[in-house]
Design a protein around this motif. Structure first.
Motif, PDB file in Angstrom:
ATOM      1  N   PRO A 163       0.827  -1.209   0.000  1.00 13.59           N
ATOM      2  CA  PRO A 163       0.000   0.000   0.000  1.00 13.59           C
ATOM      3  C   PRO A 163       0.864   1.263   0.000  1.00 13.59           C
ATOM      4  CG  PRO A 163       0.088  -0.930   2.203  1.00 13.59           C
ATOM      5  CD  PRO A 163       0.890  -1.849   1.320  1.00 13.59           C
ATOM      6  N   GLU A 164       1.517   1.514  -1.104  1.00 11.98           N
ATOM      7  CA  GLU A 164       2.442   2.639  -1.218  1.00 11.98           C
ATOM      8  C   GLU A 164       2.364   3.264  -2.602  1.00 11.98           C
ATOM      9  OE1 GLU A 164       6.364   2.320   0.570  1.00 11.98           O
ATOM     10  OE2 GLU A 164       5.967   0.194   0.959  1.00 11.98           O
ATOM     11  N   ARG A 165       2.918   4.453  -2.714  1.00 14.84           N
ATOM     12  CA  ARG A 165       3.039   5.091  -4.014  1.00 14.84           C
ATOM     13  C   ARG A 165       4.187   4.436  -4.769  1.00 14.84           C
ATOM     14  NH1 ARG A 165      -0.147   9.365  -4.582  1.00 14.84           N
ATOM     15  NH2 ARG A 165       0.892   9.795  -6.544  1.00 14.84           N
ATOM     16  N   ALA A 166       3.985   4.200  -6.055  1.00 15.92           N
ATOM     17  CA  ALA A 166       4.983   3.496  -6.857  1.00 15.92           C
ATOM     18  C   ALA A 166       6.328   4.209  -6.849  1.00 15.92           C
ATOM     19  CB  ALA A 166       4.480   3.338  -8.291  1.00 15.92           C
ATOM     20  N   GLU A 167       6.309   5.531  -6.974  1.00 15.86           N
ATOM     21  CA  GLU A 167       7.567   6.272  -7.078  1.00 15.86           C
ATOM     22  C   GLU A 167       8.364   6.241  -5.775  1.00 15.86           C
ATOM     23  OE1 GLU A 167       4.477   9.389  -5.913  1.00 15.86           O
ATOM     24  OE2 GLU A 167       4.581   7.527  -7.086  1.00 15.86           O
ATOM     25  N   GLU A 168       7.718   5.910  -4.658  1.00 17.18           N
ATOM     26  CA  GLU A 168       8.404   5.773  -3.378  1.00 17.18           C
ATOM     27  C   GLU A 168       8.823   4.324  -3.126  1.00 17.18           C
ATOM     28  OE1 GLU A 168       5.583   7.377  -0.650  1.00 17.18           O
ATOM     29  OE2 GLU A 168       5.735   9.420  -1.448  1.00 17.18           O
ATOM     30  N   LEU A 169       8.016   3.387  -3.574  1.00 22.58           N
ATOM     31  CA  LEU A 169       8.278   1.966  -3.355  1.00 22.58           C
ATOM     32  C   LEU A 169       9.521   1.487  -4.094  1.00 22.58           C
ATOM     33  CD1 LEU A 169       7.325  -0.803  -2.219  1.00 22.58           C
ATOM     34  CD2 LEU A 169       5.994  -1.059  -4.329  1.00 22.58           C
ATOM     35  N   ALA A 195      12.386   2.499  -4.463  1.00 23.73           N
ATOM     36  CA  ALA A 195      13.659   2.642  -3.750  1.00 23.73           C
ATOM     37  C   ALA A 195      13.809   1.651  -2.602  1.00 23.73           C
ATOM     38  CB  ALA A 195      13.796   4.070  -3.226  1.00 23.73           C
ATOM     39  N   LYS A 196      12.777   0.870  -2.327  1.00 24.74           N
ATOM     40  CA  LYS A 196      12.797  -0.052  -1.188  1.00 24.74           C
ATOM     41  C   LYS A 196      13.084  -1.484  -1.645  1.00 24.74           C
ATOM     42  CE  LYS A 196       9.606   2.908   1.378  1.00 24.74           C
ATOM     43  NZ  LYS A 196       8.303   2.999   2.073  1.00 24.74           N
ATOM     44  N   VAL A 247       4.884   5.529 -17.645  1.00 27.73           N
ATOM     45  CA  VAL A 247       6.164   4.886 -17.966  1.00 27.73           C
ATOM     46  C   VAL A 247       7.228   5.205 -16.916  1.00 27.73           C
ATOM     47  CG1 VAL A 247       5.768   4.613 -20.441  1.00 27.73           C
ATOM     48  CG2 VAL A 247       6.788   6.741 -19.590  1.00 27.73           C
ATOM     49  N   GLU A 248       7.206   6.428 -16.381  1.00 28.18           N
ATOM     50  CA  GLU A 248       8.202   6.773 -15.363  1.00 28.18           C
ATOM     51  C   GLU A 248       7.909   6.085 -14.033  1.00 28.18           C
ATOM     52  OE1 GLU A 248      10.501  10.598 -13.363  1.00 28.18           O
ATOM     53  OE2 GLU A 248       9.266  10.897 -15.162  1.00 28.18           O
ATOM     54  N   LEU A 249       6.651   5.825 -13.748  1.00 30.36           N
ATOM     55  CA  LEU A 249       6.278   5.130 -12.529  1.00 30.36           C
ATOM     56  C   LEU A 249       6.589   3.635 -12.592  1.00 30.36           C
ATOM     57  CD1 LEU A 249       2.782   6.743 -11.822  1.00 30.36           C
ATOM     58  CD2 LEU A 249       4.944   7.269 -10.678  1.00 30.36           C
ATOM     59  N   VAL A 250       6.493   3.065 -13.786  1.00 34.56           N
ATOM     60  CA  VAL A 250       6.535   1.602 -13.913  1.00 34.56           C
ATOM     61  C   VAL A 250       7.882   1.053 -14.381  1.00 34.56           C
ATOM     62  CG1 VAL A 250       5.485  -0.401 -15.027  1.00 34.56           C
ATOM     63  CG2 VAL A 250       4.051   1.513 -14.317  1.00 34.56           C
ATOM     64  N   LEU A 251       8.493   1.640 -15.396  1.00 36.74           N
ATOM     65  CA  LEU A 251       9.700   1.053 -15.969  1.00 36.74           C
ATOM     66  C   LEU A 251      10.851   0.867 -14.980  1.00 36.74           C
ATOM     67  CD1 LEU A 251       9.827   2.514 -19.594  1.00 36.74           C
ATOM     68  CD2 LEU A 251       9.628   0.113 -18.926  1.00 36.74           C
ATOM     69  N   PRO A 252      10.992   1.704 -13.952  1.00 35.60           N
ATOM     70  CA  PRO A 252      12.067   1.449 -12.991  1.00 35.60           C
ATOM     71  C   PRO A 252      11.964   0.107 -12.268  1.00 35.60           C
ATOM     72  CG  PRO A 252      11.366   3.729 -12.819  1.00 35.60           C
ATOM     73  CD  PRO A 252      10.371   3.033 -13.722  1.00 35.60           C
ATOM     74  N   PHE A 253      10.777  -0.502 -12.215  1.00 37.65           N
ATOM     75  CA  PHE A 253      10.604  -1.799 -11.557  1.00 37.65           C
ATOM     76  C   PHE A 253      11.038  -2.975 -12.434  1.00 37.65           C
ATOM     77  CE2 PHE A 253       7.505   0.854  -9.300  1.00 37.65           C
ATOM     78  CZ  PHE A 253       7.695   0.460  -7.979  1.00 37.65           C
TER      79      PHE A 253
END
Length: 248
Positions: free
Chosen positions: A128-134, A136-137, A158-164
């Motif tokens: 239950p978190e914001r993607a852009e914060e998650l 980094a964890k 794309v900026e929220l998802v591709l880093p994962f």
């Protein structure tokens, strides 16, 4: 004749060559019951009828299984999943996958957790978190496949998802066919091309995901497949307000 969620899902899967057992199809009746009951006291979906839920949530979610995009035992992340779509229907047919559900609204993930428990699903994680914060964890570039449906415009998404997504993996975005039109300079996809490149991605395919009986061009759906061909620079994702204000 009363509406049958099971028959609707069986027909959709047969039409699209998706393997499904009678038992799994019957499970969608239970899932529909659970969603309607939960929604009666905690609003997690705007859809109110069994037919709308079966077609617009369940069948629509299963579109990704028309194609060989999720390999056996893949690690999958569903960004902005809401009450668990598209991830829950996909997990019901593909229990081999490991799946992480991400949504900033905790009450919606309570429903997702209740379904995972009721169906005895293994390898399910909810965040239950914001993607852009998650990201980094410990989640950066950890997933084979990311999916997202009805969350945000593609230049933001794309900026929220591709880093994962790990190198060689893919992001599958559920979008209207109009917004997936790469020949239209005003489409979400066209406006995302620069950002996709900067984030280490490349558009690999645009696949049909329309539902049966949909003839109106404005209602047709597509899957945009973005392959991760390089690492996402560490400065991304930015804070959400920056992403929205100035998409890449």
């Amino acid at each position: 004749m009363s509406f049958s969620t099971k028959d609707t899902i069986l027909d959709y899967c047969k039409l699209n060559n998706i393997d499904i057992s009678q038992e799994t199809a019957e499970g969608f009746e239970k899932l529909s019951d659970m969603l309607l009951e939960f929604n009666s006291h905690t609003n997690v979906t705007a859809l109110k009828t069994r037919e709308d839920i079966a077609v617009k949530h369940f069948a629509d979610s299963l579109a990704v299984l028309k194609y060989d995009l999720i390999k056996k035992n893949a690690s999958v992340i569903d960004i902005g999943c809401g009450a668990g779509f598209p991830g829950l229907p996909v997990k019901m047919l593909r229990d081999d996958i490991k799946i992480t559900f991400v949504d900033s609204t905790a009450k919606k993930l309570r429903f997702t957790n209740s379904v995972a428990e009721a169906f005895g699903m293994s390898d399910v994680e909810t965040c239950p978190e914001r993607a852009e914060e998650l990201v980094a964890k410990g989640k950066r570039e950890k997933y084979d496949v990311a999916v997202s449906r009805a969350v945000a415009s593609l230049p933001v998404l794309v900026e929220l998802v591709l880093p994962f997504v790990k190198a060689g993996g893919c992001f599958v975005a559920y979008k209207s066919s109009i917004e997936a039109d790469i020949n239209n300079k005003e489409s979400e996809l066209s406006k995302s091309l620069n950002g996709i490149k900067r984030l280490g991605g490349k558009v690999e395919d645009i696949l049909d995901a329309s539902l049966p009986g949909v003839n109106d061009e404005t209602q047709k759906h597509s899957l945009i497949v973005i392959r991760k061909v390089g690492k996402t620079p560490i400065e991304f994702p930015r804070r959400y307000a920056q992403i929205v204000k100035k998409p890449l």
